[in-house]
Design a protein around this motif. Structure first.
Motif: not given
Length: 998
Positions: A329-351
């Motif tokens: 993947f020569p154009d790069g790698q994107l990563y995000v921990n969506l914290r989907g099971y964190d009741a307080e601070q899950p990462v919204a798709a927009g963020d």
């Protein structure tokens, strides 16, 4: 005796540098197929299909056998080369490096991994020197045509990479002729255009670089209906302002091995690979199959879903595989921990989209406000790029769907505790269900973590693995505890854990792995020293994505040295993990467990005091950083800026968490502290989130003054983004609050702001009413600067409505007030307005001189917003003086600044100004492009006057180029808009200076 074979040109063979007769075209095709597959058997049916295509004769098998027999004889003299029958097919035994294609690919791979640019340049020269012409010249079958297309693409990609290397080495002069020829052959390739523009600029040909940009922009608009990408636009902006970082390195000294200044960002966001990763061979093999290209010219998007229970190692498997294949993947790698099971601070798709767009080089001011717009921008940025996207810890299809690319050039990996059937049903995701580690692998992981003790006590090791439910997370924690107690036999540790599990209320009788892993957590936690146990519990309360040592010290009430020691201890026990730079994070299961423990063991006042302390730390540190950046004191601005950038996600989390959980004053104060930084060029989306949290917090505590201030800031952000209706609503709320508080100065400012939004919306009478009310308040308050500002805005309304004498009557007293106040910048601005109304040459000369002085002042102050407005004003004056080339240059520099600031309304206005100047200079084609961009932008933000100007400009450009039929709809639309707005049509070369709202 040496042998060489080639397909990068005609199919050929040479033995001892003498050519070999390979026979007719069909026979050479057979050898060509075998050379491509050197060392790999090819089935007879495959050979027939590739050699004959759709025109297969009845006796193809016999002919094939005959060709192979002759080829054996032809290559018989080459050592180590032979053709033999194998498993229903044929195998060419040969050293692949004797074939130019394989040698080319190896050299390119070595060049891309070279330790220095000079070494890379030499390797690229060798690789590209192998090409003799069109691959498989003289041969023509569907397979050959397809492969030829692929190989030409590989060569072009290598040439582009070679160009970057030579530019980094300062060899732009020798590269320029090559680039010029390549641009003519590939007029729509943006990366090539960037390289050519950079080479032209470094050769002292700035005007030619600018023309190169305008040429490709026209081509993209005409051929594809699209605009240049972010990288190309950014380079053009830097060329226009003569960015010093574009200067060439000294050619005889290798430049640092970094990406070229103009290159598009290549994100590398993958977290570190997992230590002592064990097992999962079958799963890794299954993921490897994702790399096999599917059938068809346009492959669909590949999505893989790794699902399984918490702690089973989904993220570890995904990261291990991602690191293994990242070169694919020569154009790069994107990563995000969506914290989907964190009741307080899950990462919204927009963020998450905002983060990805930032990593892809989109400036914060350019990130669209709405999630659908962000998703569209994201898909456009990834189109055609070979990227790996890792979406970790997703909880729902809705959370990940906006994060999916739109084309099959990228690959997406998702991890989730849930099966997410919608991803399979709707998006065709390949699901990989991750089960518990097999017992042998679980024991093997223990061996890698604690060593030979496992071999000495194999039964106890197996029992320990079983007690940990064969979950990697639990195994690692148990292993760290065992490693810390080397004097205790494993059997005793297993007995201790078993006893602990029996006593633990969390362990239910159903054999739930969640319960068992929590039992391991508890066992490890119980063995912590008291101060480390307390630190662990409090870390579970922290709302951010990670915690720095200094913040941990504030949270726990310790000295930083003591906090560092405890964080190190917790990291060694695998209860937290190091993130680099003195920062530490927690697995979401451990975070939830720590927070449960804190609720159980730490009284509510203690928990509140801990969070208050760390929030105080963030507030004080932010204030200190902002003082360094914008205050009168000293300090290191780079260090302050780096601190804010590193802590920004945590600061935003504190604002949102504080507003929702009772730390309202912290949310308000922190948002106000950060606003200037975020407004001056930070991520606008994040600024909106933070400022909205402050407004909600202020409303919750009944602080109407703080609420009004937050709403005023929020209105400014909405206006910058072009969300004019929302800005108007927000300003109205602030106005109501200020009026109720009796804060007349702030009320006047809110009226002015609201008037400016109505101005942009084309509601001129309403704008004038608000300006007049503001003027009345300023007069009652004795605020002369406010009076002058309101008079200027009223004058602009009068001019727009066609009443130029009344406009001059407003501007004259404003000019006097600014002169008395010593505000030279505003004085120059008003002079330029009066000069436009009166059109007297002496006034134009005076305006130009004053504006030149203003330009120097705003640049010295570092005021980019002011500089953009002065450049626009100065361009208008020079255009009136007939200096069209100079006016166009000033407007282009103003556009660079407007885009950096994110002032979309001013950008649309400057684009229309530039279009008019270009048309007056005889460049109707470029004028049409500028007006077209203005039309798109003005339509997005709802600025109907600039839409009218854009239609008017496009019509004039089309009429100039002899296309009145195409011009008519634009002319009609412009007339309708001017009529609806009740304003006169814009005359030729009507160059309005910066509108209200500056």
């Amino acid at each position: 005796m040496a042998a060489e074979f080639g397909v990068l040109g005609g199919v050929e063979a040479r033995i001892d540098d003498r050519p070999v007769d390979l026979g007719h075209a069909r026979q050479r095709s057979v050898l060509g197929v075998l050379l491509v597959e050197a060392g790999r058997p090819v089935l007879a049916d495959q050979l027939i299909d590739r050699v004959w295509g759709d025109d297969v004769p009845q006796r193809a098998a016999g002919s094939l056998y005959s060709y192979l027999s002759r080829l054996r004889g032809a290559v018989a003299g080459a050592p180590g080369v032979g053709i033999k029958r194998e498993a229903g097919g044929y195998l060419l035994t040969i050293d692949p490096q004797a074939v130019d294609l394989h040698r080319f690919r190896r050299l390119v791979t070595l060049a891309r991994a070279a330790e220095s640019d000079q070494a890379a340049a030499d390797l690229y020269a060798q690789a590209l020197g192998l090409w003799r012409g069109e691959p498989f010249a003289g041969l023509d079958t569907p397979w050959v045509a397809s492969l030829r297309h692929t190989l030409v693409g590989e060569r072009f990609a290598a040439e582009l990479d070679r160009n970057d290397v030579l530019l980094r080495l300062g060899r732009h002069g020798e590269l320029l002729p090559v680039l010029s020829a390549a641009v003519a052959e590939h007029p729509l390739d943006e990366r090539l255009a960037e390289q050519s523009m950079l080479a032209l600029y470094r050769c002292g040909r700035q005007a030619d670089a600018d023309e190169q940009y305008r040429r490709i922009r026209r081509c993209l608009a005409d051929e594809l209906g699209s605009d240049p990408g972010a990288g190309l636009r950014r380079l053009h902006e830097r060329i226009l302002v003569a960015d010093p970082s574009l200067a060439a390195p000294v050619s005889d000294a290798p430049a640092p091995d970094v990406a070229p200044a103009a290159a598009a960002p290549v994100p590398a966001q993958l977290p570190a690979d997992v230590r002592a990763f064990t097992g999962r061979t079958e799963e890794l093999t299954a993921l490897d199959r994702l790399l096999s290209p599917p059938d068809g010219d346009e492959p669909p998007l590949t999505v893989a879903l790794v699902s399984g229970t918490a702690g089973v190692g989904k993220s570890a498997l995904t990261l291990r595989w991602a690191h293994r294949v990242r070169d694919a993947f020569p154009d790069g790698q994107l990563y995000v921990n969506l914290r989907g099971y964190d009741a307080e601070q899950p990462v919204a798709a927009g963020d998450a989209l905002a983060g990805f767009l930032t990593a892809l080089g989109v400036r914060g001011a350019d990130i669209p406000p709405e999630i659908d717009e962000r998703a569209g921008r994201y898909r456009s940025a990834l189109a055609g790029r070979r990227m790996l996207v890792v979406l970790d810890n997703a909880s729902s299809v809705e959370q990940v769907r906006p994060l999916l690319p739109g084309t099959g050039s990228s690959l997406v990996l998702i991890t989730s505790r849930d099966a997410l059937p919608g991803m399979v049903a709707v998006h065709g995701a390949e699901r990989l269900n991750l089960d518990l580690l097999p017992l042998p692998d679980a024991v093997r992981l223990l061996r890698r973590l604690i060593g030979a003790r496992v071999d000495r006590e194999p039964a106890a090791a197996a029992d320990l693995a079983a007690a940990c439910a064969r979950l990697p997370l639990a195994l690692r924690i148990a292993a760290e505890l065992a490693a810390d107690r080397t004097d205790v036999p494993l059997a005793d540790l297993v007995a201790e854990l078993a006893d602990h599990q029996q006593r633990l209320d969390l362990l239910d009788a159903g054999g739930d792995p969640h319960a068992e892993v929590r039992a391991v957590f508890s066992w490890s936690y119980q063995n912590l020293p008291a101060d480390a146990a307390r630190a662990f519990r409090l870390l579970g309360l922290h709302p951010g994505v990670n915690v720095h040592v200094d913040a941990a010290a504030a949270l726990t009430g310790m000295r930083p040295a003591d906090a560092r020691r405890l964080l190190g201890l917790l990291a060694r026990t695998s209860l937290i993990h190091a993130c680099g730079g003195g920062r530490y994070g927690m697995h979401d299961l451990l975070r939830a467990y720590a927070a449960e423990l804190a609720a159980e063991h730490d009284p509510a006042p203690d928990r509140q005091a801990a969070l208050t302390s760390v929030f105080d730390h963030y507030l004080a540190a932010s204030g200190a950083a902002m003082t360094v950046l914008y205050g009168p004191g000293g300090g290191d601005p780079d260090r302050a800026r780096n601190w804010i950038e590193a802590e920004r996600p945590n600061l935003a989390a504190v604002c949102t968490y504080g507003a929702a959980h009772g730390w309202h004053r912290h949310a308000i104060a922190l948002a106000e502290t950060l606003f200037r930084y975020l407004d001056a060029g930070g991520p606008v989306a994040e600024a909106v989130t933070v400022t909205s949290s402050a407004a909600a917090a202020a409303e919750a505590v009944g602080d109407r003054d703080a609420q009004a201030r937050a709403l005023t800031n929020l209105g400014r952000l909405h206006r910058r983004q072009g969300r004019l209706d929302r800005a108007a609503d927000t300003y109205r709320q602030a106005l109501t609050l200020y009026a109720g508080l009796g804060n007349r100065a702030a009320e006047a400012g809110a009226l002015r702001n609201l008037g400016s939004v109505h101005w942009r919306l084309g509601h001129y009478r309403q704008a004038a009413d608000h300006y007049q009310q503001a003027l009345t308040l300023y007069r009652e308050l004795g605020d002369r600067a406010g009076q002058a500002d309101a008079l200027v805005r009223l004058g602009l309304v009068d001019e727009r409505l066609g009443d130029e004498p009344r406009a001059a009557e407003r501007l004259e007293p404003a000019l006097t007030l600014f002169a008395e106040l010593g505000d030279r910048f505003s004085e120059a601005y008003v002079l330029s307005l009066l000069a436009r109304l009166r059109r007297r040459p002496d006034e134009l000369d005076t305006s130009a001189a004053r504006l030149d002085q203003s330009l120097t002042q705003v640049r010295q102050a570092g005021d980019r917003t002011g500089e953009a407005y002065v450049l626009t004003d100065l361009a208008a004056v020079h255009a009136r003086r007939g200096r069209l080339t100079e006016a166009a240059g000033l407007l282009r520099r103003a556009l660079v600044l407007h885009r950096r600031i994110g002032d979309r309304a001013s950008e649309a206005e400057a684009l229309n100004d530039l279009g008019q100047v270009l048309r007056a200079a005889g460049d109707a084609a470029d004028a049409r492009v500028e007006h077209g961009e203005a039309l798109t932008l003005a339509g997005e933000i709802g600025d109907r006057y600039e839409q009218a100007r854009a239609h008017d400009g496009i019509a004039a450009a089309l009429e100039t180029t002899g296309d009145p039929a195409a011009a008519r709809p634009h002319r009609d639309q412009a007339a309708r808009l001017f009529t609806d707005l009740a304003v006169p049509a814009a005359p030729a070369l009507h160059l309005p200076v910066a509108a209200p709202g500056r």
